[in-house]
Design a protein around this motif. Sequence first.
Motif, PDB file in Angstrom:
ATOM      1  N   GLU A  11       0.834  -1.206   0.000  1.00  0.00           N
ATOM      2  CA  GLU A  11       0.000   0.000   0.000  1.00  0.00           C
ATOM      3  C   GLU A  11       0.867   1.253   0.000  1.00  0.00           C
ATOM      4  N   GLU A  12       1.905   1.242   0.823  1.00  0.00           N
ATOM      5  CA  GLU A  12       2.816   2.378   0.874  1.00  0.00           C
ATOM      6  C   GLU A  12       3.566   2.536  -0.443  1.00  0.00           C
ATOM      7  N   MET A  13       3.950   1.421  -1.059  1.00  0.00           N
ATOM      8  CA  MET A  13       4.635   1.484  -2.338  1.00  0.00           C
ATOM      9  C   MET A  13       3.714   2.058  -3.413  1.00  0.00           C
ATOM     10  N   ALA A  14       2.456   1.665  -3.403  1.00  0.00           N
ATOM     11  CA  ALA A  14       1.495   2.208  -4.366  1.00  0.00           C
ATOM     12  C   ALA A  14       1.370   3.715  -4.202  1.00  0.00           C
ATOM     13  N   ASN A  15       1.389   4.203  -2.954  1.00  0.00           N
ATOM     14  CA  ASN A  15       1.308   5.646  -2.711  1.00  0.00           C
ATOM     15  C   ASN A  15       2.509   6.377  -3.308  1.00  0.00           C
ATOM     16  N   VAL A  16       3.700   5.779  -3.173  1.00  0.00           N
ATOM     17  CA  VAL A  16       4.908   6.371  -3.748  1.00  0.00           C
ATOM     18  C   VAL A  16       4.797   6.426  -5.267  1.00  0.00           C
ATOM     19  N   ILE A  17       4.354   5.326  -5.869  1.00  0.00           N
ATOM     20  CA  ILE A  17       4.218   5.286  -7.324  1.00  0.00           C
ATOM     21  C   ILE A  17       3.223   6.335  -7.799  1.00  0.00           C
ATOM     22  N   HIS A  25       0.193  -4.485  -9.288  1.00  0.00           N
ATOM     23  CA  HIS A  25       0.872  -5.493  -8.476  1.00  0.00           C
ATOM     24  C   HIS A  25       0.896  -5.042  -7.018  1.00  0.00           C
ATOM     25  N   PHE A  26       1.125  -3.760  -6.800  1.00  0.00           N
ATOM     26  CA  PHE A  26       1.137  -3.216  -5.441  1.00  0.00           C
ATOM     27  C   PHE A  26      -0.252  -2.777  -4.986  1.00  0.00           C
ATOM     28  N   LYS A  27      -0.980  -2.099  -5.866  1.00  0.00           N
ATOM     29  CA  LYS A  27      -2.269  -1.516  -5.490  1.00  0.00           C
ATOM     30  C   LYS A  27      -3.282  -2.577  -5.089  1.00  0.00           C
ATOM     31  N   ASN A  28      -3.267  -3.715  -5.748  1.00  0.00           N
ATOM     32  CA  ASN A  28      -4.277  -4.747  -5.494  1.00  0.00           C
ATOM     33  C   ASN A  28      -3.916  -5.682  -4.351  1.00  0.00           C
ATOM     34  N   ASN A  29      -2.751  -5.503  -3.767  1.00  0.00           N
ATOM     35  CA  ASN A  29      -2.323  -6.368  -2.657  1.00  0.00           C
ATOM     36  C   ASN A  29      -1.753  -5.509  -1.524  1.00  0.00           C
ATOM     37  N   PRO A  30      -2.555  -4.629  -0.959  1.00  0.00           N
ATOM     38  CA  PRO A  30      -2.035  -3.597  -0.046  1.00  0.00           C
ATOM     39  C   PRO A  30      -1.344  -4.138   1.199  1.00  0.00           C
ATOM     40  N   ASP A  31      -1.692  -5.325   1.640  1.00  0.00           N
ATOM     41  CA  ASP A  31      -1.146  -5.844   2.907  1.00  0.00           C
ATOM     42  C   ASP A  31       0.132  -6.660   2.729  1.00  0.00           C
ATOM     43  N   GLU A  32       0.560  -6.878   1.483  1.00  0.00           N
ATOM     44  CA  GLU A  32       1.794  -7.623   1.255  1.00  0.00           C
ATOM     45  C   GLU A  32       3.007  -6.789   1.684  1.00  0.00           C
ATOM     46  N   TRP A  33       4.107  -7.504   1.980  1.00  0.00           N
ATOM     47  CA  TRP A  33       5.332  -6.840   2.414  1.00  0.00           C
ATOM     48  C   TRP A  33       6.292  -6.678   1.237  1.00  0.00           C
ATOM     49  N   VAL A  34       6.949  -5.548   1.181  1.00  0.00           N
ATOM     50  CA  VAL A  34       7.871  -5.237   0.093  1.00  0.00           C
ATOM     51  C   VAL A  34       9.127  -6.095   0.215  1.00  0.00           C
ATOM     52  N   THR A  35       9.561  -6.659  -0.910  1.00  0.00           N
ATOM     53  CA  THR A  35      10.774  -7.466  -0.963  1.00  0.00           C
ATOM     54  C   THR A  35      11.808  -6.787  -1.862  1.00  0.00           C
ATOM     55  N   ASP A  36      13.014  -7.341  -1.877  1.00  0.00           N
ATOM     56  CA  ASP A  36      14.056  -6.816  -2.760  1.00  0.00           C
ATOM     57  C   ASP A  36      13.622  -6.865  -4.216  1.00  0.00           C
ATOM     58  N   ALA A  37      12.930  -7.918  -4.599  1.00  0.00           N
ATOM     59  CA  ALA A  37      12.465  -8.041  -5.984  1.00  0.00           C
ATOM     60  C   ALA A  37      11.494  -6.922  -6.336  1.00  0.00           C
ATOM     61  N   ASP A  38      10.752  -6.453  -5.368  1.00  0.00           N
ATOM     62  CA  ASP A  38       9.805  -5.353  -5.624  1.00  0.00           C
ATOM     63  C   ASP A  38      10.540  -4.061  -5.933  1.00  0.00           C
ATOM     64  N   TRP A  39      11.693  -3.872  -5.305  1.00  0.00           N
ATOM     65  CA  TRP A  39      12.455  -2.654  -5.593  1.00  0.00           C
ATOM     66  C   TRP A  39      12.985  -2.655  -7.016  1.00  0.00           C
ATOM     67  N   GLU A  40      13.182  -3.835  -7.582  1.00  0.00           N
ATOM     68  CA  GLU A  40      13.585  -3.901  -8.980  1.00  0.00           C
ATOM     69  C   GLU A  40      12.486  -3.364  -9.888  1.00  0.00           C
ATOM     70  N   LYS A  41      11.237  -3.552  -9.503  1.00  0.00           N
ATOM     71  CA  LYS A  41      10.130  -2.997 -10.273  1.00  0.00           C
ATOM     72  C   LYS A  41      10.156  -1.470 -10.227  1.00  0.00           C
TER      73      LYS A  41
END
Length: 361
Positions: free
Chosen positions: A237-243, A295-311
């Motif tokens: 959810e926080e990542m979606a806000n940044v995007i 990927h981020f917006k539809n799964n707000p409760d998931e935790w960010v991983t290193d692979a997500d930062w590649e996105k």
Amino acid sequence: MEKIRIFDIPENKMVSSGFCKLCLLWIILFTMIACSQANQLARGEKSTLEPDTRTEETTSEYFINKGGVVYDFSFVYLALEYIETGDASILDEIAELDATTHVLNHANQFGYDVPTDSRIELVTNLLSPIGEHRENLDFYKRNLTFAKEHIAEPDVAQRIALEYLPEDFSFSGSLFMTIGYDLGVAFGNNSSLNLAHPYYIQNMQELKYYAIHELHHAGFVMLKNGFMPSLDISTYEEMANVIEYLTHLEGMGTFAPLEIRSEENALDIDNDYISLQDSELMVELEREFFEIYFHFKNNPDEWVTDADWEKIYILADGKRLWYIVGAYMAKTIDMKLGREKLVNLIAEPSVEFINAYLSTK
């Protein structure tokens, strides 16, 4: 000469996998714009972040005052004198300038690899090695003349940026012309352009368009009341806000010079604008953007991983999707919903910018 983009990441910033991804986003974001209104003083030096009180339109050798924006050339003039003469006493004068405060505050806040313990060490570093600067002196003088005659005197940066901001908005800061610090940065109410950057040596006309880009960023953050999403994030959810925010910020900053670039046949210089003209490519870039976003917006409760930062790298440095797709969104909203709707979205949560675009499809 190869273009050195302003989102290039120094090697010494890449520390460890998880932490380095956060640093990557931090540097990418704040190379262009700084949001925090806290800690604005750099080790006790005076701040230039308060609204500028000079409202009369005046012109001098060092300053061209156009009301809301003061085009400040003092750093460049003194730097050119130092480069020509080698007189080290001039460095003391440069060290006390408002432009140096602007650079020092930005460097302190966002960890740039320049000396920040001393103002004199900072300006000495920016103007070293003097021999290399001396070799490019004619280019610097050429860019200075261009910036005065084609940006400041006609007030083109403020005039165009205001076309993409609400009607009742007004700037209250300076656009500093510097030598030796990044392509361009914005901090608080102020912005700066580095007239000595290799990109501007190769493409002088780009100074005008990046002046618009940087100045619009300053206005954008003012309309957000200094707000930007925290980068200390852990959830989708926080990542979606940044995007959402960065797509809105960079999309508007990229869109603002689009029309004048088109009028002046300058769409084929910068890769962002080359991409915007390729309709087939834009379909693919838009698809990739929304694949990452949802990927981020539809799964707000998931935790960010290193692979997500590649996105996030794909959105920023990799394919510059939040610049290119963001500008395409702004252009579409402008065409289909109107300029008033587009500029009024700036003060709203940035998710509404994306929602407005999706409503046009």
